[in-house]
Design a protein around this motif. Structure first.
Motif, PDB file in Angstrom:
ATOM      1  N   ILE A 189       0.951  -1.093  -0.042  1.00 41.75           N
ATOM      2  CA  ILE A 189       0.039   0.031   0.088  1.00 41.75           C
ATOM      3  C   ILE A 189       0.939   1.190   0.155  1.00 41.75           C
ATOM      4  CG2 ILE A 189      -1.763  -1.197   1.141  1.00 41.75           C
ATOM      5  CD1 ILE A 189      -0.880   0.043   3.724  1.00 41.75           C
ATOM      6  N   PHE A 190       0.297   2.311  -0.539  1.00 47.37           N
ATOM      7  CA  PHE A 190       1.031   3.582  -0.553  1.00 47.37           C
ATOM      8  C   PHE A 190      -0.106   4.740  -0.172  1.00 47.37           C
ATOM      9  CE2 PHE A 190      -0.196   3.043  -4.822  1.00 47.37           C
ATOM     10  CZ  PHE A 190      -0.272   4.464  -5.353  1.00 47.37           C
ATOM     11  N   PHE A 191       0.461   5.975   0.018  1.00 47.81           N
ATOM     12  CA  PHE A 191      -0.309   6.864   0.462  1.00 47.81           C
ATOM     13  C   PHE A 191       0.027   8.283  -0.347  1.00 47.81           C
ATOM     14  CE2 PHE A 191       0.867   4.270   4.055  1.00 47.81           C
ATOM     15  CZ  PHE A 191      -0.537   3.843   4.279  1.00 47.81           C
ATOM     16  N   ASN A 192      -0.790   9.197  -0.404  1.00 50.15           N
ATOM     17  CA  ASN A 192      -0.459  10.379  -1.068  1.00 50.15           C
ATOM     18  C   ASN A 192       0.297  11.320  -0.027  1.00 50.15           C
ATOM     19  OD1 ASN A 192      -2.089  10.424  -3.360  1.00 50.15           O
ATOM     20  ND2 ASN A 192      -4.055  11.059  -2.403  1.00 50.15           N
ATOM     21  N   GLU A 193       0.412  11.127   1.002  1.00 49.84           N
ATOM     22  CA  GLU A 193       1.159  11.944   1.992  1.00 49.84           C
ATOM     23  C   GLU A 193       2.600  11.191   1.852  1.00 49.84           C
ATOM     24  OE1 GLU A 193      -2.884  12.237   3.508  1.00 49.84           O
ATOM     25  OE2 GLU A 193      -1.509  10.349   2.591  1.00 49.84           O
ATOM     26  N   LYS A 194       3.472  11.879   1.239  1.00 50.77           N
ATOM     27  CA  LYS A 194       4.978  11.736   0.725  1.00 50.77           C
ATOM     28  C   LYS A 194       5.859  10.995   1.877  1.00 50.77           C
ATOM     29  CE  LYS A 194       3.979  12.317  -3.369  1.00 50.77           C
ATOM     30  NZ  LYS A 194       3.682  11.211  -4.316  1.00 50.77           N
ATOM     31  N   GLN A 195       5.702  11.482   3.143  1.00 50.37           N
ATOM     32  CA  GLN A 195       6.469  11.021   4.176  1.00 50.37           C
ATOM     33  C   GLN A 195       6.050   9.712   4.718  1.00 50.37           C
ATOM     34  OE1 GLN A 195       3.896  13.379   4.348  1.00 50.37           O
ATOM     35  NE2 GLN A 195       3.500  13.832   6.319  1.00 50.37           N
ATOM     36  N   TYR A 196       5.151   9.308   4.026  1.00 47.22           N
ATOM     37  CA  TYR A 196       4.743   7.708   4.400  1.00 47.22           C
ATOM     38  C   TYR A 196       4.906   6.801   3.145  1.00 47.22           C
ATOM     39  CZ  TYR A 196       2.675   9.735   8.598  1.00 47.22           C
ATOM     40  OH  TYR A 196       2.412  10.555   9.880  1.00 47.22           O
ATOM     41  N   ASP A 197       5.364   7.574   2.283  1.00 44.95           N
ATOM     42  CA  ASP A 197       5.524   6.640   0.950  1.00 44.95           C
ATOM     43  C   ASP A 197       6.593   5.925   0.846  1.00 44.95           C
ATOM     44  OD1 ASP A 197       5.249   5.666  -1.728  1.00 44.95           O
ATOM     45  OD2 ASP A 197       5.066   7.553  -2.805  1.00 44.95           O
ATOM     46  N   GLU A 198       6.418   4.468   0.717  1.00 41.91           N
ATOM     47  CA  GLU A 198       7.757   3.421   0.812  1.00 41.91           C
ATOM     48  C   GLU A 198       7.782   2.832  -0.538  1.00 41.91           C
ATOM     49  OE1 GLU A 198       8.117   1.299   4.742  1.00 41.91           O
ATOM     50  OE2 GLU A 198       5.874   1.219   4.522  1.00 41.91           O
ATOM     51  N   ARG A 199       7.072   3.310  -1.768  1.00 43.85           N
ATOM     52  CA  ARG A 199       7.145   2.639  -2.736  1.00 43.85           C
ATOM     53  C   ARG A 199       8.664   2.442  -3.236  1.00 43.85           C
ATOM     54  NH1 ARG A 199       2.738   5.733  -6.285  1.00 43.85           N
ATOM     55  NH2 ARG A 199       3.494   7.583  -4.827  1.00 43.85           N
ATOM     56  N   ALA A 200       9.419   3.269  -3.293  1.00 39.54           N
ATOM     57  CA  ALA A 200      10.838   3.240  -3.621  1.00 39.54           C
ATOM     58  C   ALA A 200      11.781   2.055  -3.177  1.00 39.54           C
ATOM     59  CB  ALA A 200      11.729   4.439  -3.338  1.00 39.54           C
ATOM     60  N   TYR A 201      11.294   1.721  -1.778  1.00 43.57           N
ATOM     61  CA  TYR A 201      11.793   0.469  -1.098  1.00 43.57           C
ATOM     62  C   TYR A 201      11.049  -0.563  -1.362  1.00 43.57           C
ATOM     63  CZ  TYR A 201      13.316   4.634   1.867  1.00 43.57           C
ATOM     64  OH  TYR A 201      13.796   5.559   2.330  1.00 43.57           O
ATOM     65  N   GLN A 202       9.835  -0.808  -1.650  1.00 46.73           N
ATOM     66  CA  GLN A 202       8.995  -1.885  -2.101  1.00 46.73           C
ATOM     67  C   GLN A 202       9.787  -2.131  -3.659  1.00 46.73           C
ATOM     68  OE1 GLN A 202       5.168  -0.238  -2.065  1.00 46.73           O
ATOM     69  NE2 GLN A 202       5.180  -0.219   0.190  1.00 46.73           N
ATOM     70  N   GLN A 203       9.824  -1.134  -4.569  1.00 50.93           N
ATOM     71  CA  GLN A 203      10.403  -1.427  -5.741  1.00 50.93           C
ATOM     72  C   GLN A 203      11.810  -2.012  -5.764  1.00 50.93           C
ATOM     73  OE1 GLN A 203       8.471  -1.201  -8.383  1.00 50.93           O
ATOM     74  NE2 GLN A 203       9.937  -2.375  -9.254  1.00 50.93           N
ATOM     75  N   ALA A 204      12.806  -1.720  -4.729  1.00 53.14           N
ATOM     76  CA  ALA A 204      14.118  -2.421  -4.654  1.00 53.14           C
ATOM     77  C   ALA A 204      14.031  -3.775  -4.501  1.00 53.14           C
ATOM     78  CB  ALA A 204      14.924  -1.635  -3.654  1.00 53.14           C
ATOM     79  N   VAL A 205      12.876  -4.150  -3.739  1.00 53.81           N
ATOM     80  CA  VAL A 205      12.706  -5.676  -3.485  1.00 53.81           C
ATOM     81  C   VAL A 205      12.102  -6.502  -4.681  1.00 53.81           C
ATOM     82  CG1 VAL A 205      11.502  -7.333  -2.101  1.00 53.81           C
ATOM     83  CG2 VAL A 205      12.651  -5.365  -0.820  1.00 53.81           C
ATOM     84  N   LEU A 206      10.978  -5.578  -5.320  1.00 56.31           N
ATOM     85  CA  LEU A 206      10.267  -6.179  -6.333  1.00 56.31           C
ATOM     86  C   LEU A 206      11.300  -6.310  -7.581  1.00 56.31           C
ATOM     87  CD1 LEU A 206       6.963  -3.997  -6.175  1.00 56.31           C
ATOM     88  CD2 LEU A 206       7.529  -6.650  -5.495  1.00 56.31           C
ATOM     89  N   ASP A 207      12.301  -5.513  -7.818  1.00 54.96           N
ATOM     90  CA  ASP A 207      13.231  -5.691  -9.008  1.00 54.96           C
ATOM     91  C   ASP A 207      14.153  -6.967  -8.552  1.00 54.96           C
ATOM     92  OD1 ASP A 207      12.542  -3.240  -9.818  1.00 54.96           O
ATOM     93  OD2 ASP A 207      14.204  -2.123  -9.081  1.00 54.96           O
ATOM     94  N   LYS A 208      14.242  -7.561  -7.590  1.00 55.51           N
ATOM     95  CA  LYS A 208      14.819  -8.765  -7.540  1.00 55.51           C
ATOM     96  C   LYS A 208      14.040 -10.088  -7.323  1.00 55.51           C
ATOM     97  CE  LYS A 208      18.422  -8.705  -4.778  1.00 55.51           C
ATOM     98  NZ  LYS A 208      19.276  -8.636  -3.560  1.00 55.51           N
ATOM     99  N   THR A 209      12.821  -9.976  -7.539  1.00 53.22           N
ATOM    100  CA  THR A 209      11.577 -11.032  -7.505  1.00 53.22           C
ATOM    101  C   THR A 209      10.802 -11.193  -9.081  1.00 53.22           C
ATOM    102  OG1 THR A 209       9.964  -9.693  -6.383  1.00 53.22           O
ATOM    103  CG2 THR A 209      11.455 -10.875  -5.084  1.00 53.22           C
ATOM    104  N   LYS A 210      10.429 -12.385  -9.074  1.00 51.78           N
ATOM    105  CA  LYS A 210       9.115 -12.347 -10.236  1.00 51.78           C
ATOM    106  C   LYS A 210       7.813 -12.698  -9.382  1.00 51.78           C
ATOM    107  CE  LYS A 210      12.467 -14.207 -13.463  1.00 51.78           C
ATOM    108  NZ  LYS A 210      13.025 -15.566 -13.982  1.00 51.78           N
ATOM    109  N   GLY A 211       6.829 -12.157 -10.236  1.00 44.15           N
ATOM    110  CA  GLY A 211       5.578 -12.359  -9.613  1.00 44.15           C
ATOM    111  C   GLY A 211       4.604 -11.075  -9.872  1.00 44.15           C
ATOM    112  N   ASP A 212       3.408 -11.205  -9.173  1.00 39.94           N
ATOM    113  CA  ASP A 212       2.642 -10.256  -9.113  1.00 39.94           C
ATOM    114  C   ASP A 212       2.430  -9.226  -7.870  1.00 39.94           C
ATOM    115  OD1 ASP A 212       1.611 -10.902 -11.559  1.00 39.94           O
ATOM    116  OD2 ASP A 212       0.134 -12.345 -10.821  1.00 39.94           O
ATOM    117  N   ASN A 213       2.662  -8.167  -8.065  1.00 42.23           N
ATOM    118  CA  ASN A 213       2.563  -7.164  -6.738  1.00 42.23           C
ATOM    119  C   ASN A 213       0.942  -6.380  -6.827  1.00 42.23           C
ATOM    120  OD1 ASN A 213       3.518  -3.857  -6.132  1.00 42.23           O
ATOM    121  ND2 ASN A 213       3.392  -5.803  -4.311  1.00 42.23           N
ATOM    122  N   PHE A 214       0.540  -6.288  -6.182  1.00 43.05           N
ATOM    123  CA  PHE A 214      -0.885  -5.773  -5.866  1.00 43.05           C
ATOM    124  C   PHE A 214      -0.569  -4.464  -5.173  1.00 43.05           C
ATOM    125  CE2 PHE A 214      -1.690 -10.141  -6.672  1.00 43.05           C
ATOM    126  CZ  PHE A 214      -2.541 -10.320  -7.728  1.00 43.05           C
TER     127      PHE A 214
END
Length: 590
Positions: A288-313
């Motif tokens: 999950i992520f938020f419009n409030e940028k200080q709570y946005d973790e997508r960059a860290y999530q993507q760093a993990v997803l770049d090393k895996t295969k599958g579906d991210n919801f």
């Protein structure tokens, strides 16, 4: 993963099944796939079950379940991860099976090893077992307390259920525990064994209740049959952590239903995702992520997803959605708590993504020192030398952190915990509830016997595990996930992995900074962006969202000018949202 309820030695005749059926109906959200009722021949034992099918999805997994010779009956909530190994051992010993379920393995293990079977189980579980031959009944809860189990005893009748609300639904217990608002304002949760109902208690983790036909009963502890030698070498500890955690992940991925991982972007969930991806070719993750940028973790999530295969919801959670679901979320809480909102949303999305089971990172912070309390606890050793009367003066301090120190005027480990994590001070609670402060002290005094441990990180781990994780994280995660018919597994609390971590000398376990040993054990696997980031936790923008919530900020919901002053402070940004939320619960319901 299911919900269970039952009655033993019912007080009345003719209505027992209806009572248990009503209890199970109240628990339907946690077991939407099937239901069942068992009654012993003499009517002295009634078991109910609501099923969420995870292992053996066929009708063979129906519960309550008996063994092939009807010598024992069980109603079971949870998963046994080592059931295949145990089943093979039991088959070799001559046991016969009629299903492919882990439930039947528990029955045969009990028939083979009696109560010593409980320590052989690896998983998360709460179950009731009726020994038809002896007439005895056992209530059993896993060693980590992942799955809840509550009981009520009155006039030689035993009632049990997975949730407190079931006791009211079954007309078993109605009287409120008048102390629960005190506990909530102090802890932010209700500490075990207490609940919101009088004489309804939580069975301690790692214990079983043995009930005899006469109505006599006892509660005894048990331990797992796995132990490790003391680990004093850092390299040995890293290798052991790596091997045992990989094993925990592998066996907790066993399922006949869709399984995935909660991926927040922190160390714990990232590590679980990366290890699970080595076992599952196309791993499903939920973020999950938020419009409030200080709570946005997508960059860290993507760093993990770049090393895996599958579906991210991935789901965007907005303040509007919080407002729309606030009332259902509060209603879903089995007992008032300041936690669980994040679990409600992520569980909702996981279920919508088609998952029935997910892995979560709960336990990593508690085992490896991921909270500020691990650094702060050393100061308590000095403060404990100050006379209790002087510690009471901290009630008059301005900051919440200093006010909490007033708890050190009380004895016991729980007072130490409240000095580190408490929400409101003794004086504040007495004013909020219009009660004498001495009465508040008497309720909270002595909770949690002191083990006289040094004020070090090992003690902090025991406090965080036994109070915050046990009473808040695990309970609220279970409640909110099961509200959506979702099972949450916690590999960090795998019995063998936790036993290995606890065998590591504290000087090694907590060396080089908080959680560094865990990170170093997988430094070739974890992206640097994840382990080098500042710790944030799985957090929502609740300070902003709750300050705009009309229910929490409605003056009519509060019973005193002092309570309204606290809410005014909250709206002005001077009070943490968890304190406002606890106050909302108590004032609204008292």
């Amino acid at each position: 993963m299911c919900r269970i309820a039952g009655l033993v030695n019912p007080l009345s005749t003719g209505t027992e099944k209806y009572k248990v059926k009503a209890m199970c109906d109240a628990l339907r959200h946690g077991g939407p796939d099937d239901e069942g009722i068992y009654a012993s021949n003499d009517g002295g034992v009634i078991f109910g079950h609501r099923r969420l099918s995870i292992i053996d999805l066929s009708a063979n997994g129906h519960q309550p379940m008996s063994d092939t010779h009807d010598r024992a009956v069980i109603t079971f909530n949870g998963e046994i991860y080592n059931y295949i190994d145990l089943k093979q051992e039991l088959l070799t010993a001559g046991a016969t099976f009629k299903t492919n379920s882990d439930t039947e393995v528990i029955l045969q293990a009990y028939l083979k090893w009696n109560t010593s079977a409980f320590g052989k189980l690896r998983g998360m579980f709460a179950f009731a077992l009726h020994d038809v031959i002896s007439g005895d009944v056992y209530l059993v809860r896993d060693t980590a307390g992942i799955k809840p189990l509550y009981y009520h005893i009155e006039d030689k009748q035993l009632a049990f259920a997975s949730e407190v609300k079931a006791f009211k639904a079954g007309d078993i217990a109605h009287a409120n525990n008048h102390n629960w608002p005190v506990y909530l304002l102090a802890y932010g949760h209700l500490p075990e064994p207490y609940t919101t109902l009088q004489n309804v208690y939580s069975l301690p983790n790692g214990h079983y209740l043995h009930w005899q036909q006469s109505g006599a009963y006892s509660i005894k502890g048990y331990t797992t049959d796995k132990s490790y030698n003391r680990v004093n070498d850092k390299e040995e500890a890293k290798n052991g952590i790596n091997a045992t955690f990989r094993s925990a992940i592998k066996r907790q991925l066993i399922a006949d239903a869709p399984i995935g991982v909660f991926l927040s972007g922190g160390v714990d969930s990232s590590l679980i995702t990366l290890l699970a991806a080595k076992e599952v070719e196309q791993l499903k993750t939920v973020s999950i992520f938020f419009n409030e940028k200080q709570y946005d973790e997508r960059a860290y999530q993507q760093a993990v997803l770049d090393k895996t295969k599958g579906d991210n919801f991935t789901y965007l959670v907005k303040q509007e959605e919080f407002e729309q679901n606030f009332a259902p979320i509060v209603k879903a809480m089995d007992m008032p708590t300041t936690d669980g909102i994040n679990s409600w949303f992520i569980s909702k999305y996981a279920r919508e993504a088609g998952l029935k089971t997910v892995l979560s990172g709960i336990g990593g912070d508690e085992l490896f020192g991921g909270y500020p309390s691990f650094d702060r606890i050393k100061y308590l050793s000095y403060l404990r030398k100050i006379p209790a009367g002087i510690m009471q003066l901290f009630n008059l301090a301005g900051s919440p952190g200093l006010k909490r120190l007033s708890y050190l005027s009380l004895e016991g480990d729980n007072a130490d915990y409240l000095a580190l994590r408490g929400l409101f001070s003794l004086n504040e609670i007495s004013r909020l509830l219009n009660a004498d402060q001495k009465e508040i002290e008497d309720i909270l005094a002595g909770e949690g016997n002191s083990e006289n441990l040094p004020y070090d990180k090992l003690k902090a781990a025991k406090l965080e595990t036994g109070l915050y994780m046990q009473n808040q994280l695990l309970r609220d995660t279970d409640m909110m996930s099961m509200q959506h018919g979702l099972e949450v597994r916690v590999p960090f609390l795998d019995e063998d992995f936790a036993a290995y971590v606890e065998s590591i000398d504290p000087h090694v376990r907590f060396a080089d900074g908080n959680k560094q040993l865990l990170i170093n054990s997988f430094n070739k696997l974890l992206p640097a962006a994840v382990w080098q980031r500042p710790k944030m936790g799985f957090t929502f923008p609740l300070q902003k969202w709750m300050a705009a919530n009309k229910d929490i900020c409605n003056a009519d919901n509060y019973n005193s000018s002092f309570a309204n002053k606290k809410i005014a402070d909250f709206k002005a940004g001077k009070l943490h949202w968890a304190r406002a939320f606890a106050l909302y619960h108590t004032q609204k319901h008292v």
